[in-house]
Design an enzyme around this catalytic site. Sequence first.
Site, PDB file in Angstrom:
ATOM      1  N   GLY A 101     140.911   2.077 -57.456  1.00  0.00           N
ATOM      2  CA  GLY A 101     139.609   1.548 -57.879  1.00  0.00           C
ATOM      3  C   GLY A 101     138.798   2.659 -58.525  1.00  0.00           C
ATOM      4  N   ALA A 102     139.504   3.528 -59.237  1.00  0.00           N
ATOM      5  CA  ALA A 102     138.913   4.798 -59.671  1.00  0.00           C
ATOM      6  C   ALA A 102     137.865   4.632 -60.759  1.00  0.00           C
ATOM      7  CB  ALA A 102     140.011   5.752 -60.133  1.00  0.00           C
ATOM      8  N   ALA A 103     137.812   3.451 -61.379  1.00  0.00           N
ATOM      9  CA  ALA A 103     136.795   3.238 -62.413  1.00  0.00           C
ATOM     10  C   ALA A 103     135.548   2.566 -61.837  1.00  0.00           C
ATOM     11  CB  ALA A 103     137.373   2.384 -63.546  1.00  0.00           C
ATOM     12  N   GLY A 104     135.550   2.315 -60.542  1.00  0.00           N
ATOM     13  CA  GLY A 104     134.416   1.629 -59.923  1.00  0.00           C
ATOM     14  C   GLY A 104     133.282   2.571 -59.568  1.00  0.00           C
ATOM     15  N   MET A 105     132.199   1.987 -59.082  1.00  0.00           N
ATOM     16  CA  MET A 105     130.984   2.764 -58.819  1.00  0.00           C
ATOM     17  C   MET A 105     131.136   3.722 -57.632  1.00  0.00           C
ATOM     18  SD  MET A 105     128.925   2.365 -61.130  1.00  0.00           S
ATOM     19  CE  MET A 105     127.721   3.410 -60.310  1.00  0.00           C
ATOM     20  N   ARG A 182     134.629 -10.624 -53.235  1.00  0.00           N
ATOM     21  CA  ARG A 182     134.688 -12.050 -52.891  1.00  0.00           C
ATOM     22  C   ARG A 182     133.848 -12.835 -53.894  1.00  0.00           C
ATOM     23  NH1 ARG A 182     133.305 -14.070 -46.811  1.00  0.00           N
ATOM     24  NH2 ARG A 182     133.762 -16.285 -47.062  1.00  0.00           N
ATOM     25  N   ASP A 249     128.842   2.614 -41.591  1.00  0.00           N
ATOM     26  CA  ASP A 249     128.181   1.914 -40.480  1.00  0.00           C
ATOM     27  C   ASP A 249     127.688   2.921 -39.446  1.00  0.00           C
ATOM     28  OD1 ASP A 249     128.972  -0.695 -41.577  1.00  0.00           O
ATOM     29  OD2 ASP A 249     130.985  -0.106 -40.991  1.00  0.00           O
ATOM     30  N   ARG A 252     124.645   4.711 -40.788  1.00  0.00           N
ATOM     31  CA  ARG A 252     123.470   3.832 -40.753  1.00  0.00           C
ATOM     32  C   ARG A 252     122.935   3.687 -39.327  1.00  0.00           C
ATOM     33  NH1 ARG A 252     125.914  -0.797 -44.887  1.00  0.00           N
ATOM     34  NH2 ARG A 252     125.134   0.173 -46.801  1.00  0.00           N
ATOM     35  N   HIS A 277     134.945  -3.705 -39.629  1.00  0.00           N
ATOM     36  CA  HIS A 277     133.887  -3.459 -40.610  1.00  0.00           C
ATOM     37  C   HIS A 277     133.450  -4.816 -41.175  1.00  0.00           C
ATOM     38  CE1 HIS A 277     131.600  -1.588 -43.808  1.00  0.00           C
ATOM     39  NE2 HIS A 277     132.284  -2.256 -44.703  1.00  0.00           N
TER      40      HIS A 277
END
Lengths: 437, 437
Positions: A101-105, A182, A249, A252, A277
């Site tokens: 997913g290396a192009a994701g944020m 999703r 988590d 947070r 999670h």
Amino acid sequence: MGLSTGYSPAGSRLVTTPLGAGAGAALRRSPQLLRPRRPPLATVRCSVDTAKQVQDSAATVAAEQKASRKECFGVFTNTYDLKADSKTKSWKKLVNIAVSGAAGMISNHLLFKLASGEVFGQDQPIALKLLGSERSFQALEGVAMELEDSLYPLLREVSIGMDPYEVFEDVDWALLIGAKPRGPGMERAALLDINGQIYADQGKALNAVASRNVKVIVVGNPCNTNALICMKNAPNIPAKNFHALTRLDENRAKCQLALKAGVFYDKVSNMTIWGNHSTTQVPDFLNAKIDGRPAKEVIKDTKWLEEEFTMTVQKRGGVLIQKWGRSSAASTAVSIVDAIRSLVTPTPEGDWFSSGVYTTGNPYGIAEDIVFSMPCRSKGDGDYELATDVLMDDFLWERIKKTEAELLAEKKCVAHLTGEGIAFCDLPEDTMLPGEM
Amino acid sequence: MGLSTGYSPAGSRLVTTPLGAGAGAALRRSPQLLRPRRPPLATVRCSVDTAKQVQDSAATVAAEQKASRKECFGVFTNTYDLKADSKTKSWKKLVNIAVSGAAGMISNHLLFKLASGEVFGQDQPIALKLLGSERSFQALEGVAMELEDSLYPLLREVSIGMDPYEVFEDVDWALLIGAKPRGPGMERAALLDINGQIYADQGKALNAVASRNVKVIVVGNPCNTNALICMKNAPNIPAKNFHALTRLDENRAKCQLALKAGVFYDKVSNMTIWGNHSTTQVPDFLNAKIDGRPAKEVIKDTKWLEEEFTMTVQKRGGVLIQKWGRSSAASTAVSIVDAIRSLVTPTPEGDWFSSGVYTTGNPYGIAEDIVFSMPCRSKGDGDYELATDVLMDDFLWERIKKTEAELLAEKKCVAHLTGEGIAFCDLPEDTMLPGEM
């Protein structure tokens, strides 16, 4: 309960059973899952420390030597003899890190943190192996260009590819972020299936080509079950090496306890996230400490702890999406960094960290053969042990059982992906992932 | 030319004239620009090192003490006595950093880098003061929440606001990223006016409330002229303290030279970007060195240096937008970090870095009273001197004159914002900013 080593509901007590030595035996999973290596789709190899190293002076790199690294990206096609340079000769051996997913944020934040040396240290050169898809390939090139333009001295290799069998070759770390989000109206079962398939494939690829001691951190949701699927498809890699990320988590939860107690967050320790999670996750205020004292002694407001605290942590991702218009990328990347750092640096005395890990042999009485977030300690060698000086009470245990039930149901739902027969999907309720709307 | 200290076109020579001591005199600008402080729109003050410090034990922070910091965000409303804690008592005094455009993508990378300690060091606590707009306020809250969740020990304060007169109060650094992007069909003159107005306002605010030695780095485009406008509206702050960011251009130029020479990018030094952060910018291969040798000796391909190299650097931003679908945020943030680090750590012996700074008193013969990227050296005290051991030749000088002409035209175009009369807009050609499509 039914497990002799587990918690029995008789008030608050320490679980002291050590992690069973038998855990290793459970790691041998069905060998038919090991499929032959697929033909490569795209070649992505390049290396600093190979026999092809250039000994020549900088300006005389021959075209033929460049060609041997033509699969690397841009400036990383050049070869470097780190041992020949006074600035770099004391550096450690190159570490290979794959990121999906290396192009994701999230990756966009994570890759620059990895390259900066803040994760593995200022004497640890790294190679980044970016896994993307056909759709994201141009964006991957953009990421690689931005990494070039950032001039990180420790970043010696960047390669990009679409085939996990190529990208994962010899990797020491696999940070698996890529997953389908999703979609509207999508059943959770459908999400489990779609993303589970991705993680089954990536597990097989890791099993075939990664370092035999690769550490795998699964971030893509549903991350616990994805990690289980990945692990089951990689029988030659120790089950203990697979992690599902619950560190955001934990972070947070620490922040909320600090806010309530009126202290800075570095005073909060022993914060456990138990379980999945998802919104069934259990932020544990029984074992948490504030300035070394039990959180429940410092924060007298039990109603807040039992209701508001837990809900705030569970729902934080959703609130962030409302504020920010998209899910948290930067703080997720920070928590991945924290998760890695917790494995490569010794855990401070008495403290622990949370990670979703394999339950077989766990001392708490949690069902075996799932991936469940639990308190861990590391000597800094990449490995961990489960904490045994853990308190349990009825309130905590009841909620642990609920998140355990969810994970057991998820597991049944993906039986076709773990080699355990026909899937049967009867999820207890449509729980959301943190941050899902 | 016309300037006695400047370059005269007689082949390659060293410019050795020291930076004139008279530069200070030019800093006194029209006092009528100093407007009275506007009434505050939103209060954002909070502080670690005030008299309100809490000496009490963690759990006894009273509601009244919290109230005194109610303007801080979330967990940062708590007060901390850094001197009373063994872990933090040796830390330096808190540094206040304002960031404008704080909800944007560049900031989203930058803020986490600042908070991690990689910029100012691991013993430097920081306060982040985030300037946003009404439109971005919710996103700003999201950013602040993600900063909370990241548990950075050095980050002791986060406040958010919409009024620069509040946000800039006592800041030691102002990183000004916020700017309107150029819309379709928008004239460059219109962009200069819109963004110039923002920077005029922010200059006035800095002048009124910031630390008297605040360092200002302007990133929002057109950054050179925005920096000039900002400076002209802040006559009580030394003109030398204003920078326009050309470090990303420098980094890109280093990378391209390294790639061509077949070396790693840390071998490239003395890389100057001259002039405007636009397509007239001049990446200087005459002074650049590779492994300590002149770049022109290492790279014999003069045609490549004169044509392809320059074009590649100038157009890199645009190529990235094509690949990535948006302009480079991560590598821009890295270059801001590099720019700050270059001012707070001593420049390596013999090397220099590029920054868009005030030209008055410059030793090169560049027109006075504009902001122009030039080679700088720092002792690490936040200040810099212009490099004087600089080669000049006809090819380089000709191109410097072109980018100078552009900046002089931009300056005329914003005369109404610098207090220098009526604007007259006759831009030499419609040059683009790097990355503009």
